[in-house]
Design a protein around this motif. Structure first.
Motif, PDB file in Angstrom:
ATOM      1  N   UNK A 222      28.397 -17.886 -13.676  1.00  0.00           N
ATOM      2  CA  UNK A 222      28.761 -16.534 -13.009  1.00  0.00           C
ATOM      3  C   UNK A 222      28.236 -15.504 -13.798  1.00  0.00           C
ATOM      4  N   UNK A 223      27.464 -15.701 -14.787  1.00  0.00           N
ATOM      5  CA  UNK A 223      26.973 -14.478 -15.730  1.00  0.00           C
ATOM      6  C   UNK A 223      25.473 -15.029 -15.863  1.00  0.00           C
ATOM      7  N   UNK A 224      24.960 -14.040 -16.543  1.00  0.00           N
ATOM      8  CA  UNK A 224      23.506 -14.373 -17.110  1.00  0.00           C
ATOM      9  C   UNK A 224      23.410 -15.577 -18.234  1.00  0.00           C
ATOM     10  N   UNK A 225      22.683 -16.632 -17.886  1.00  0.00           N
ATOM     11  CA  UNK A 225      23.031 -17.733 -18.683  1.00  0.00           C
ATOM     12  C   UNK A 225      21.939 -17.700 -19.957  1.00  0.00           C
ATOM     13  N   UNK A 226      22.551 -18.461 -20.885  1.00  0.00           N
ATOM     14  CA  UNK A 226      21.498 -18.527 -22.047  1.00  0.00           C
ATOM     15  C   UNK A 226      20.455 -19.604 -21.681  1.00  0.00           C
ATOM     16  N   UNK A 227      19.433 -19.779 -22.259  1.00  0.00           N
ATOM     17  CA  UNK A 227      18.550 -20.691 -22.054  1.00  0.00           C
ATOM     18  C   UNK A 227      18.718 -21.853 -23.088  1.00  0.00           C
ATOM     19  N   UNK A 228      18.782 -23.015 -22.782  1.00  0.00           N
ATOM     20  CA  UNK A 228      18.659 -24.384 -23.698  1.00  0.00           C
ATOM     21  C   UNK A 228      17.275 -24.895 -23.646  1.00  0.00           C
ATOM     22  N   UNK A 229      16.461 -25.004 -24.534  1.00  0.00           N
ATOM     23  CA  UNK A 229      15.357 -25.981 -24.625  1.00  0.00           C
ATOM     24  C   UNK A 229      15.057 -26.468 -25.913  1.00  0.00           C
ATOM     25  N   UNK A 230      14.328 -27.277 -25.926  1.00  0.00           N
ATOM     26  CA  UNK A 230      13.696 -27.973 -26.961  1.00  0.00           C
ATOM     27  C   UNK A 230      12.326 -28.374 -27.168  1.00  0.00           C
ATOM     28  N   UNK A 231      11.875 -28.668 -28.142  1.00  0.00           N
ATOM     29  CA  UNK A 231      10.197 -28.874 -28.309  1.00  0.00           C
ATOM     30  C   UNK A 231      10.066 -30.635 -28.160  1.00  0.00           C
ATOM     31  N   UNK A 232       8.988 -30.838 -27.536  1.00  0.00           N
ATOM     32  CA  UNK A 232       8.707 -32.261 -27.311  1.00  0.00           C
ATOM     33  C   UNK A 232       7.909 -32.825 -28.296  1.00  0.00           C
ATOM     34  N   UNK A 233       8.218 -33.913 -28.911  1.00  0.00           N
ATOM     35  CA  UNK A 233       7.441 -34.552 -29.985  1.00  0.00           C
ATOM     36  C   UNK A 233       6.208 -35.220 -29.666  1.00  0.00           C
ATOM     37  N   UNK A 234       6.149 -35.686 -28.136  1.00  0.00           N
ATOM     38  CA  UNK A 234       4.873 -36.152 -27.733  1.00  0.00           C
ATOM     39  C   UNK A 234       3.790 -35.078 -27.736  1.00  0.00           C
ATOM     40  N   UNK A 235       3.989 -33.833 -27.393  1.00  0.00           N
ATOM     41  CA  UNK A 235       3.187 -32.700 -27.554  1.00  0.00           C
ATOM     42  C   UNK A 235       2.644 -32.579 -29.144  1.00  0.00           C
ATOM     43  N   UNK A 236       3.437 -32.544 -29.817  1.00  0.00           N
ATOM     44  CA  UNK A 236       2.955 -32.449 -31.283  1.00  0.00           C
ATOM     45  C   UNK A 236       2.117 -33.718 -31.816  1.00  0.00           C
ATOM     46  N   UNK A 237       2.547 -34.607 -31.258  1.00  0.00           N
ATOM     47  CA  UNK A 237       1.617 -35.882 -31.650  1.00  0.00           C
ATOM     48  C   UNK A 237       0.192 -35.662 -31.176  1.00  0.00           C
ATOM     49  N   UNK A 238       0.311 -35.125 -30.002  1.00  0.00           N
ATOM     50  CA  UNK A 238      -1.294 -35.368 -29.206  1.00  0.00           C
ATOM     51  C   UNK A 238      -1.944 -33.842 -29.966  1.00  0.00           C
ATOM     52  N   UNK A 239      -1.262 -32.789 -30.276  1.00  0.00           N
ATOM     53  CA  UNK A 239      -1.886 -31.735 -30.770  1.00  0.00           C
ATOM     54  C   UNK A 239      -2.296 -32.204 -32.384  1.00  0.00           C
ATOM     55  N   UNK A 240      -1.644 -33.015 -33.065  1.00  0.00           N
ATOM     56  CA  UNK A 240      -1.993 -33.267 -34.412  1.00  0.00           C
ATOM     57  C   UNK A 240      -3.367 -34.205 -34.372  1.00  0.00           C
ATOM     58  N   UNK A 241      -3.410 -34.927 -33.250  1.00  0.00           N
ATOM     59  CA  UNK A 241      -4.749 -35.794 -32.895  1.00  0.00           C
ATOM     60  C   UNK A 241      -5.895 -34.820 -32.717  1.00  0.00           C
ATOM     61  N   UNK A 242      -5.896 -33.686 -32.129  1.00  0.00           N
ATOM     62  CA  UNK A 242      -6.652 -32.959 -31.614  1.00  0.00           C
ATOM     63  C   UNK A 242      -7.023 -31.840 -32.883  1.00  0.00           C
ATOM     64  N   UNK A 243      -5.945 -31.323 -33.448  1.00  0.00           N
ATOM     65  CA  UNK A 243      -6.017 -30.475 -34.597  1.00  0.00           C
ATOM     66  C   UNK A 243      -5.284 -30.651 -35.487  1.00  0.00           C
ATOM     67  N   UNK A 244      -5.553 -31.518 -36.545  1.00  0.00           N
ATOM     68  CA  UNK A 244      -4.614 -32.042 -37.463  1.00  0.00           C
ATOM     69  C   UNK A 244      -4.361 -31.003 -38.362  1.00  0.00           C
ATOM     70  N   UNK A 245      -2.749 -31.066 -38.742  1.00  0.00           N
ATOM     71  CA  UNK A 245      -2.218 -30.035 -39.525  1.00  0.00           C
ATOM     72  C   UNK A 245      -2.600 -29.787 -40.720  1.00  0.00           C
ATOM     73  N   UNK A 246      -3.210 -31.104 -41.559  1.00  0.00           N
ATOM     74  CA  UNK A 246      -3.935 -30.912 -42.891  1.00  0.00           C
ATOM     75  C   UNK A 246      -5.332 -31.411 -42.269  1.00  0.00           C
ATOM     76  N   UNK A 247      -6.254 -30.437 -42.833  1.00  0.00           N
ATOM     77  CA  UNK A 247      -7.587 -30.899 -42.799  1.00  0.00           C
ATOM     78  C   UNK A 247      -8.180 -31.785 -43.558  1.00  0.00           C
ATOM     79  N   UNK A 248      -8.929 -32.694 -42.985  1.00  0.00           N
ATOM     80  CA  UNK A 248      -9.187 -34.029 -43.554  1.00  0.00           C
ATOM     81  C   UNK A 248     -10.538 -33.512 -44.679  1.00  0.00           C
TER      82      UNK A 248
END
Length: 694
Positions: A668-694
């Motif tokens: 009945x009032x302006x709601x808070x937003x509840x969200x989380x990060x997705x591990x699948x995204x981080x896995x793919x991101x790390x494949x394309x742009x590794x967090x640690x340079x090789x």
């Protein structure tokens, strides 16, 4: 945006893969939203919501990396310097006679550099595509489109010095071309003087550092000009650190100007070597003060000139040469032409320089995406979770204001039941069905076996049929209304509790008094309507039978009223509480021992609260009601539900609350937003742009 381009010799970061991943808001999204409506967000969308500047930095870093290949043959050297270090004089040494006139040089503040000035070879302007790319990069890096440096020396000097005193012009770069740079084939970025305070009124030191850091990402090499007296200056180390942190793979050079003859080249080398090693400076250049006659032996003849003592008196400029660790290889001994700073552009290996530049830009992009992006998004998701859990605990604390029976010190000794009509029916049925014959005097048993219909008063008359019973019910009713036991929840009292516990201050938007009262009414109405909690019938019947059996007979009859009549009077009294508040929405709560004690049945109350089996009957339902009420209150105010269980300390024991059973309804009032990060995204991101340079 990301990656190199069609002509890139090696694509370590592919635009065709990375950009779609960062912009995907569907299957490969970075964040998932659970409340108020399910959905997903792309990496860049989530980051723009949390930190627009970091999102812009990632976009800029990607574009810089994309532009690296087309600009591989057009490197730019950043030249930064301490105030009065002769930085612009060094820049002028590369320019034609006409270009030298436009450079503002001198020892006082009226001749200081307080703008970024990008000097480019005149030949580069002939290539419109290249020229547009260069101007776009400098403008994007500093945040403002560039301005052309005037061809009139007086106006150019005013621009150089920012004579208007407008601090915002610090981020508006000046651009000039000069044929003297055509042969060198490099651009020179003359950076604002490094200052230690804001007294000049043309941009504070911190702003200058930040802009210098942004400008450094444009450059293939970084040169800092200083003087012997400034080698201990903290600002010098800070700016070398800027270069090493933001562009770790780019060559760093140090030029020491205005050296007096009492300090030999090998002494200069020994003085600045620790600083150079600390910040991985590749070369140290030196230039002696040409205004001092005794400096002549240390001023070598520039390439192509034979008289090393000849200095153009009409326009003297410092002559920089690289210092050698071996003292015998430094002036006054003769040196080779490749030791002069003016020969640096010709010594640059474009391929090697580009590779180092690419690595530096890729490192910048990696840091921007992971540290400035993914870490920010994860921190935002964690903060979201913390904020929600904090609100849930506050809502639980609000509920405990009405559902907790506390000792004077504040310790909770038991939870109270919402005495709903369903609970009252169960209690009256159980107490009357198992009561012994002597406990039933004056009670019409058929009142408990017939089907009860009608409103609250009809139910009350059937539970409390006699005058003496109604008198006892009135006493209990007055005690409950007066706050002597139990809890009465009204919209007004709920308003106060929400404010006192800080819930209102943490809502997405703060309601006014009228809006808050309406929200409280809605929450109470929802709870009253949807609370279907009931006592465990089997355990309730068993507990009541044991109570009737074990309480001594001498304790079962008191003051001419049977214990069953007294108990039922207490139960029935709760039904009339709303009438005391004008029929408005209220929630009356009391534990079973509290009701028995209020009815004068202290022995029954002591037995009920002292036996774990009997006390658990009411406490189990009370825990469910407390969980449901705090959740319904959250639903009304727009607080998301989570899977994280809550608990409450009762009688010095941590008691977990069950999951809510009430159906979730829209806020009945302006709601808070509840969200989380997705591990699948981080896995793919790390494949394309590794967090640690090789």
């Amino acid at each position: 945006m990301f990656g190199f381009g069609k002509n890139s010799p090696a694509q370590h970061v592919r635009r065709s893969q990375l950009l779609p991943l960062l912009e995907d808001g569907d299957q490969r999204a970075a964040a998932e939203r659970f409340y108020p409506s399910p959905g997903r967000e792309s990496f860049l969308t989530a980051l723009r919501r949390l930190d627009p500047q970091s999102a812009a930095a990632i976009v800029a870093a990607g574009r810089q990396l994309e532009c690296a290949a087309p600009l591989a043959e057009q490197p730019t050297v950043a030249i930064a310097g301490m105030l009065n270090s002769g930085k612009t004089s060094l820049v002028a040494s590369f320019l034609s006679a006409e270009g030298k006139k436009l450079c503002l040089r001198g020892a006082n503040n009226r001749e200081g550099t307080h703008r970024f000035v990008l000097w480019l070879p005149s030949a580069w302007e002939q290539d419109s595509e290249l020229w547009g790319l260069l101007l776009g990069r400098i403008g994007e890096a500093l945040g403002s489109p560039p301005e052309r440096l005037s061809s009139d020396p007086q106006q150019a000097h005013a621009q150089y010095n920012n004579s208007e005193g407008d601090a915002s012009l610090l981020s508006v770069p000046l651009v000039a071309t000069d044929p003297g740079l055509d042969a060198a084939g490099v651009g020179l970025l003359d950076c604002p003087d490094i200052v230690s305070d804001s007294s000049f009124g043309r941009g504070d030191p911190e702003t200058r550092r930040q802009l210098l850091g942004k400008a450094a990402t444009l450059c293939s090499a970084f040169l800092v000009v200083t003087t012997p007296e400034q080698f201990r200056d903290r600002d010098l180390a800070d700016h070398l650190r800027v270069a090493s942190d933001l562009m770790p793979g780019v060559p760093r050079l140090l030029a020491v100007n205005k050296i007096r003859p009492r300090q030999t080249p090998d002494q200069v080398w020994e003085t600045f070597r620790p600083l150079a090693e600390q910040h991985r400076v590749e070369k140290i250049y030196a230039a002696y003060d040409f205004d001092i006659e005794n400096s002549r032996p240390y001023i070598p003849a520039p390439p192509g000139e034979h008289d090393h003592r000849a200095v153009d008196a009409s326009d003297p400029l410092p002559i920089f040469f690289s210092l050698a660790e071996n003292p015998d290889e430094n002036p006054p001994a003769a040196i080779l032409d490749d030791r002069f700073l003016t020969e640096l552009p010709g010594q640059l290996d474009r391929g090697k320089l580009f590779e180092r530049f690419r690595i530096a830009l890729e490192t910048t992009l990696r840091a921007a995406v992971w540290e400035g992006g993914m870490d920010v998004i994860e921190e935002g998701a964690e903060k979201c979770q913390r904020d929600i859990e904090r609100m849930r605990k506050l809502l639980l604390a609000v509920g405990l204001e009405f559902f907790a029976n506390r000792q004077p010190g504040g310790q909770i000794i038991e939870l109270r039941l919402h005495q709903s009509e369903r609970i009252i029916r169960q209690l009256t049925d159980a107490f009357s069905a198992s009561a012994p014959w002597y406990a039933r005097w004056g009670v019409r048993m058929n009142a408990y076996v017939v089907k009860i219909v009608g409103g609250t008063k009809d139910l009350f008359r059937q539970i409390v049929p006699t005058a003496i019973a109604r008198q006892k019910a009135g006493e209990v009713r007055e005690a409950l209304t007066a706050g002597e036991f139990g809890g009465i929840l009204t919209p007004g009292r709920l308003d106060n509790a929400l404010r006192q516990h800080g819930v209102v201050d943490r809502l997405v938007t703060q309601p006014d008094d009228s809006q808050l009262n309406q929200l409280s009414r809605e929450a109470i109405a929802r709870f009253e309507r949807d609370d279907f909690t009931s006592l465990d019938v089997v355990r309730l019947d068993e507990s009541v039978r044991r109570m009737w059996k074990e309480v001594p007979a001498s304790k079962k009859i008191s003051a001419g009223i049977t214990p069953l009549t007294a108990a039922l009077a207490a139960f029935g009294a709760v039904l009339l509480i709303p009438l005391d508040f004008g029929g408005s929405m209220i929630v009356a709560s009391a534990s079973i021992p509290e009701l028995l004690a209020a009815a004068g049945l202290s022995a029954f109350a002591t037995y009920w609260s002292g036996k774990q089996t009997t006390n658990n009957v009411g406490q189990q339902a009370a825990r469910q009601q407390l969980s449901d009420f705090s959740t319904v209150l959250g639903d009304t105010l727009g607080i998301p539900r989570t899977d994280q269980p809550l608990s409450v300390q009762v009688a010095k024991q941590e008691v977990p609350l069950p999951a809510p059973t009430i159906k979730q309804r829209p806020a009945e009032w302006a709601p808070m937003t509840y969200w989380k990060t997705r591990q699948a995204f981080q896995t793919e991101l790390n494949e394309q742009l590794p967090r640690e340079a090789s």
